[in-house]
Design a protein around this motif. Sequence first.
Motif, short mmCIF file in Angstrom:
data_model
loop_
_atom_site.label_atom_id
_atom_site.label_comp_id
_atom_site.label_asym_id
_atom_site.label_seq_id
_atom_site.Cartn_x
_atom_site.Cartn_y
_atom_site.Cartn_z
N GLU A 126 0.83 -1.21 0.00
CA GLU A 126 0.00 0.00 0.00
C GLU A 126 0.87 1.26 0.00
OE1 GLU A 126 -2.42 -0.62 3.40
OE2 GLU A 126 -3.98 -1.74 2.31
N GLU A 127 2.00 1.19 0.70
CA GLU A 127 2.92 2.34 0.68
C GLU A 127 3.49 2.55 -0.71
OE1 GLU A 127 5.91 1.66 3.56
OE2 GLU A 127 4.58 1.89 5.30
N GLN A 128 3.79 1.44 -1.40
CA GLN A 128 4.35 1.56 -2.75
C GLN A 128 3.34 2.16 -3.73
OE1 GLN A 128 7.63 0.97 -3.33
NE2 GLN A 128 7.61 0.66 -1.10
N ILE A 129 2.05 1.86 -3.51
CA ILE A 129 1.02 2.44 -4.38
C ILE A 129 1.00 3.96 -4.24
CG2 ILE A 129 -1.48 2.62 -4.72
CD1 ILE A 129 -1.71 -0.31 -4.06
N GLN A 130 1.17 4.44 -3.02
CA GLN A 130 1.15 5.88 -2.78
C GLN A 130 2.37 6.57 -3.38
OE1 GLN A 130 -1.51 7.30 -1.48
NE2 GLN A 130 -2.46 5.27 -1.16
N ILE A 160 2.33 5.66 -11.78
CA ILE A 160 2.27 4.87 -13.01
C ILE A 160 1.18 3.82 -12.85
CG2 ILE A 160 3.56 3.39 -14.59
CD1 ILE A 160 6.12 4.73 -13.58
N SER A 161 0.23 3.83 -13.74
CA SER A 161 -0.94 2.95 -13.62
C SER A 161 -0.56 1.47 -13.70
CB SER A 161 -1.97 3.28 -14.70
OG SER A 161 -1.39 3.14 -16.00
N ASP A 162 0.43 1.14 -14.55
CA ASP A 162 0.84 -0.27 -14.67
C ASP A 162 1.41 -0.80 -13.36
OD1 ASP A 162 0.03 -0.31 -17.27
OD2 ASP A 162 2.03 0.07 -18.11
N MET A 163 2.22 0.02 -12.71
CA MET A 163 2.79 -0.40 -11.44
C MET A 163 1.70 -0.51 -10.37
SD MET A 163 6.46 1.52 -11.07
CE MET A 163 7.83 1.10 -12.14
N GLN A 164 0.78 0.42 -10.37
CA GLN A 164 -0.30 0.35 -9.41
C GLN A 164 -1.13 -0.92 -9.60
OE1 GLN A 164 -2.45 4.03 -9.93
NE2 GLN A 164 -1.12 5.16 -8.51
N SER A 165 -1.31 -1.31 -10.87
CA SER A 165 -2.04 -2.54 -11.16
C SER A 165 -1.31 -3.75 -10.59
CB SER A 165 -2.22 -2.69 -12.67
OG SER A 165 -2.85 -3.91 -12.98
N VAL A 166 0.02 -3.75 -10.71
CA VAL A 166 0.82 -4.84 -10.14
C VAL A 166 0.64 -4.89 -8.63
CG1 VAL A 166 3.16 -5.66 -9.73
CG2 VAL A 166 2.50 -4.84 -12.00
N PHE A 167 0.73 -3.74 -7.99
CA PHE A 167 0.59 -3.69 -6.53
C PHE A 167 -0.78 -4.19 -6.09
CE2 PHE A 167 3.84 -0.09 -6.78
CZ PHE A 167 4.89 -0.94 -6.48
N TYR A 168 -1.82 -3.80 -6.82
CA TYR A 168 -3.17 -4.22 -6.45
C TYR A 168 -3.33 -5.74 -6.57
CZ TYR A 168 -4.98 0.53 -6.04
OH TYR A 168 -5.22 1.82 -5.62
N GLN A 169 -2.71 -6.32 -7.59
CA GLN A 169 -2.78 -7.78 -7.73
C GLN A 169 -2.04 -8.48 -6.59
OE1 GLN A 169 -2.29 -9.48 -11.76
NE2 GLN A 169 -2.10 -7.37 -12.49
#
Length: 315
Positions: A232-236, A240-249
């Motif tokens: 969750e910290e990395q999402i903040q 970059i949407s692609d990275m956020q998608s990876v974090f969410y998965q």
Amino acid sequence: MADNYNLPPQAYHQQDDEIDLKELFIALWKGKWIIIFTTFVFAVGGVLYALSQPNTYKAEAVLASANDNKSGGLAGMAAQFGGLASLAGINLSGGGTDSKAMALAILQSRQFINAFINKYDLMVPLMAGEKWSELTDTLQLDSEIYDSQTKTWVREVEPGKSPIPTDWEAYKEFKKLIAVSESKDNGLVTLSITHLSPTIAKQWVDWLVIDLNAWVKKESLDETRRNIGYLEEQIQKTSISDMQSVFYQLIEEQTKNLMLAQVQDEFAFKTIDPAVVPEEKAGPKRALICVLAVLLGGMLGMGIVLIRFAFTKKD
């Protein structure tokens, strides 16, 4: 005879030092009463010692690892999402430890054992037990160690030490009772407790399995929550949407693991064969004690006779 007078001095010494088996047998026969006496004394002592030892009982449970086909924590994330994580610049390939080996190490660790003893208040039956009463199914305490009426420790200790046993003493005593073995053929783990009371032995095995599963489960849940918090910290930190998608998965996978772990009681080990109250004693091996005492007494008696023979021969 004339030839013997012509022998050099070294030959006389060599003849004196030679051992005649016939003389040894004669010496042993002459000293047979010494051998019989020492054997008898040791035999009686062995019988008395064997009878003075209280019976011990061993309860055991057969366990199977509940995580042989699963991986948890960052190691599990690396196995399933290593490629996605590398795209995000995150290293999830931390050195994973075999879950079974880690659980067994926890089981025999000082921290876990001391927490187990304190949780169930086992200090008295662990340190002051003397013998088990089969009629009342109760553990009788040694009055020279613990006063059950005043509930105080009265054991004799060295100056400067407290009569109350320390956690270190309790840990060492508990380690004498617990045994853990792993089958090389099928990987099954056998956990056993040997105690004066068969009821206590069975109860402690059950408690150990329950507490070990709870301990490992708590550590795994804490690790999973830390992983989710980190992601969750990395999402903040990234837009970059692609990275956020990876974090969410990754967060989704860890959340699934968290939900499954919360409803799984046998988290580290599944009980294949639960412990039962043993009906036969595990020790002491009184017959073996008596046999060893007889052998030791006979050997000591023979040793005394042979030593006397050696000194007599020198004279």
